[in-house]
Scaffold this active site. Structure first.
Site, short mmCIF file in Angstrom:
data_model
loop_
_atom_site.label_atom_id
_atom_site.label_comp_id
_atom_site.label_asym_id
_atom_site.label_seq_id
_atom_site.Cartn_x
_atom_site.Cartn_y
_atom_site.Cartn_z
N LYS A 48 46.74 41.44 31.21
CA LYS A 48 46.25 42.75 31.63
C LYS A 48 47.34 43.51 32.37
O LYS A 48 47.58 44.70 32.13
CB LYS A 48 45.04 42.59 32.56
CG LYS A 48 44.68 43.88 33.31
CD LYS A 48 43.59 43.66 34.33
CE LYS A 48 43.96 43.00 35.59
NZ LYS A 48 44.55 43.84 36.64
N ASN A 49 48.06 42.83 33.27
CA ASN A 49 49.05 43.50 34.11
C ASN A 49 50.36 43.80 33.39
O ASN A 49 51.27 44.35 33.98
CB ASN A 49 49.28 42.70 35.39
CG ASN A 49 48.06 42.77 36.28
OD1 ASN A 49 47.17 43.60 36.07
ND2 ASN A 49 48.00 41.90 37.27
N ARG A 91 43.04 51.62 40.15
CA ARG A 91 44.18 52.21 40.85
C ARG A 91 45.45 52.15 40.00
O ARG A 91 46.38 52.93 40.18
CB ARG A 91 44.42 51.54 42.18
CG ARG A 91 44.30 50.05 42.16
CD ARG A 91 44.56 49.41 43.47
NE ARG A 91 45.55 50.12 44.23
CZ ARG A 91 45.24 50.99 45.19
NH1 ARG A 91 44.00 51.22 45.48
NH2 ARG A 91 46.17 51.60 45.86
N CYS A 127 41.07 49.83 48.69
CA CYS A 127 40.66 48.80 47.73
C CYS A 127 40.16 47.60 48.53
O CYS A 127 40.56 47.42 49.68
CB CYS A 127 41.89 48.45 46.89
SG CYS A 127 41.78 46.90 46.02
N ARG A 138 46.70 49.37 50.10
CA ARG A 138 47.45 49.57 48.84
C ARG A 138 47.94 51.00 48.65
O ARG A 138 47.60 51.66 47.66
CB ARG A 138 46.63 49.11 47.65
CG ARG A 138 46.22 47.65 47.75
CD ARG A 138 45.48 47.17 46.55
NE ARG A 138 46.35 47.01 45.40
CZ ARG A 138 45.91 46.63 44.19
NH1 ARG A 138 44.64 46.40 44.02
NH2 ARG A 138 46.73 46.48 43.19
N ASP A 152 47.52 36.59 43.01
CA ASP A 152 46.36 36.69 42.11
C ASP A 152 45.78 35.32 41.77
O ASP A 152 44.77 35.24 41.05
CB ASP A 152 46.75 37.43 40.83
CG ASP A 152 47.06 38.89 41.10
OD1 ASP A 152 47.64 39.54 40.22
OD2 ASP A 152 46.74 39.37 42.20
N ILE A 193 50.82 39.00 50.77
CA ILE A 193 50.97 40.24 50.00
C ILE A 193 49.92 41.29 50.39
O ILE A 193 50.25 42.44 50.64
CB ILE A 193 50.87 39.95 48.49
CG1 ILE A 193 51.86 38.84 48.07
CG2 ILE A 193 51.11 41.22 47.66
CD1 ILE A 193 53.32 39.20 48.20
N ARG A 235 36.80 43.09 34.47
CA ARG A 235 37.97 43.98 34.55
C ARG A 235 39.24 43.29 34.03
O ARG A 235 40.15 43.95 33.56
CB ARG A 235 38.24 44.39 35.99
CG ARG A 235 37.15 45.25 36.61
CD ARG A 235 37.61 45.73 37.95
NE ARG A 235 38.89 46.44 37.79
CZ ARG A 235 39.40 47.17 38.77
NH1 ARG A 235 38.78 47.22 39.93
NH2 ARG A 235 40.55 47.80 38.61
#
Ligand code: EPZ
Length: 417
Positions: free
Chosen positions: A22-23, A92, A116, A121, A305, A327, A397
């Site tokens: 996805k990223n 976002r 978020c 962020r 993640d 992070i 998502r």
């Protein structure tokens, strides 16, 4: 709103496939805006965030054709340079169109993403970088306006802190800028390298992607291209942890082991067996797990993640483990829900102290964000009795049909519409 009902206690066995990242797909789709020729992207995951990006591209005037896992984007005639609040508020990463629109159209108007669940962020580094490339940035009515009527120019820019989409956004802006751009303290994530590979196929001149220093020679225009997106290392990592936490034996296929080294190291230290079988396949099996501390870092460190999923694993490990999140400032929402299931976790700012093993029991829990929901699914797979996870739209998502994939390797999971 859909929910998942999961009956725990079944060790997962068999093969489970990894989809496209996805990223990586999100910036790749945004990059299509840079060319007047069609771009075809393969292995695009069928998840909600991708659908949002496709909707955004169409609202800008691009033609988007989806056939199976391939997406063809034709952005020759863009009719708008605005990313509306309605779309940006749901995702976002929509701010990834800022650089490409400013570079291609000389103007971009993008709604500010807002807060978020996992942290503030901000996108200040995207904006200060674009200013360095010659854009005039204004903020009004909740929108960012970036103007560069004469086009962008190359610049030397050092990120105050490492940002993944910030690096991607500025890389996309710089490929059409006049002259050379140097990005220092850039993100080294595989998704950044994959974007550079696509842009290079489109005719961009980029060196050093995957390192902290990226050098870009601007070109006059970009052509079309065809590109296959890399495997989703976060989805693959989630499945590796699923195999370890259930005490099963799982083979994760179609992944890139090299992208998962930090997680593999931790799983092995915790006592799991992780082996590479053939190409792009990892097999995991685990008996008793022992507690191992982890600190999230930028790539190649341990991915933030995967922090929530790893915390779920540590609730089943012998001993005390420390999970430190560096992070994002608010990425422990899942811990409260894991505690509702019987986990023994103490939160102390950006550190979580996990004592295990805990006997988890099924409960009604609520997902707060994408990776938190994955963590709750993993915990539910080992809990006694039934767990019902609410708001699984979060998991949709970023995970394509996760309940089907898990059910095929033995999970007792169903979606309640
Ligand atoms: C990307 O988000 C990923 N999203 C995130 O994945 C991931 O968690 C994150 O990188 C870190 O690996 C996509 O790629 C679409 P950052 P991004 O900018 O780029 C601060 C998921 O679950 N920062 O690298 O938005 C920021 O607040 C998602 O798939 C600034 O201060 O993250 C954070 O603390 C969640 N100013 C840190 O830097 C800026 O201008 C790193 O954020 C930009 C970032």
């Amino acid at each position: 709103m859909d929910k998942f009902a999961i009956q725990g206690g079944v060790p997962l066995r068999g093969e489970i496939p990894t989809g496209g990242a996805k990223n990586s797909a999100l910036p790749a789709l945004a990059a299509c805006l840079l060319s007047e020729e069609p771009v075809t992207l393969r292995r695009i995951p069928n998840v909600r965030d991708i659908a949002t990006m496709e909707k955004l591209l169409r609202s800008l005037g691009a033609k988007v054709d989806i056939r199976g896992g391939a997406v063809r984007v034709d952005a020759r005639k863009l009719t708008s340079s605005e990313a509306p609040y309605e779309l940006v508020k749901t995702m976002r990463a929509s701010s990834l169109v800022l650089g490409p629109l400013a570079a291609r159209m000389g103007r971009a108007r993008v709604s500010l993403p807002g807060g978020c669940a996992i942290g503030a962020r901000p996108i200040n580094l995207h904006l200060s970088g674009l200013e360095q490339l010659g854009a005039v940035i204004r903020q009004e009515h909740g929108y960012i306006e970036a103007e560069a009527p004469g086009g962008l120019h190359g610049a030397y820019y050092t990120f105050d802190r490492i940002t993944v989409t910030g690096t991607e956004d500025l890389m996309m802006a710089a490929v059409l800028a006049q002259g050379e751009t140097v990005l220092e303290n850039a993100a080294r994530e595989p998704e950044v390298t994959d974007l550079a590979a696509l842009l290079t196929k489109m005719g961009a001149k980029i060196e050093g992607a995957g390192t902290s220093t990226i050098r870009i020679q601007g070109v006059g225009r970009l052509s079309g291209a065809e590109h296959t997106i890399i495997a989703d290392r976060i989805e693959a990592g989630t499945f590796l942890i699923a195999g370890a936490i259930t005490g099963g034996e799982l083979t994760v296929t179609g992944c890139v082991p090299e992208h998962l080294m930090a997680l593999i190291l931790k799983l092995r230290q915790a006592g799991a067996e992780v082996t590479e079988v053939g190409t792009n396949c990892l097999r995991v099996s685990a008996g008793g797990l022992k507690a191992v501390d982890v600190t999230t870092e930028e790539y190649p460190g341990f991915a933030t993640d995967l922090q929530a999923q790893y915390m779920a694993l540590m609730t089943q490990a012998e001993g005390i483990s420390l999970v430190t999140e560096t992070i994002f400032e608010n990425r422990f929402m899942h811990a409260l829900e894991l505690m509702r299931m019987g986990a023994n976790i103490r939160l102390d700012g950006r550190r979580a102290i996990v004592a295990g093993p805990s006997r988890l029991t099924g409960a009604a829990v609520i997902a707060s964000d994408l990776r938190a929901s994955a963590s709750l699914v993993l915990a539910a797979l080992v809990a006694s009795g039934e767990t019902v996870i609410d708001r699984v739209y979060h998991i949709d998502r970023g995970y394509e049909k996760i309940e089907d994939k898990l059910a095929r390797v033995g999970a007792q999971i169903r979606r309640l519409k």
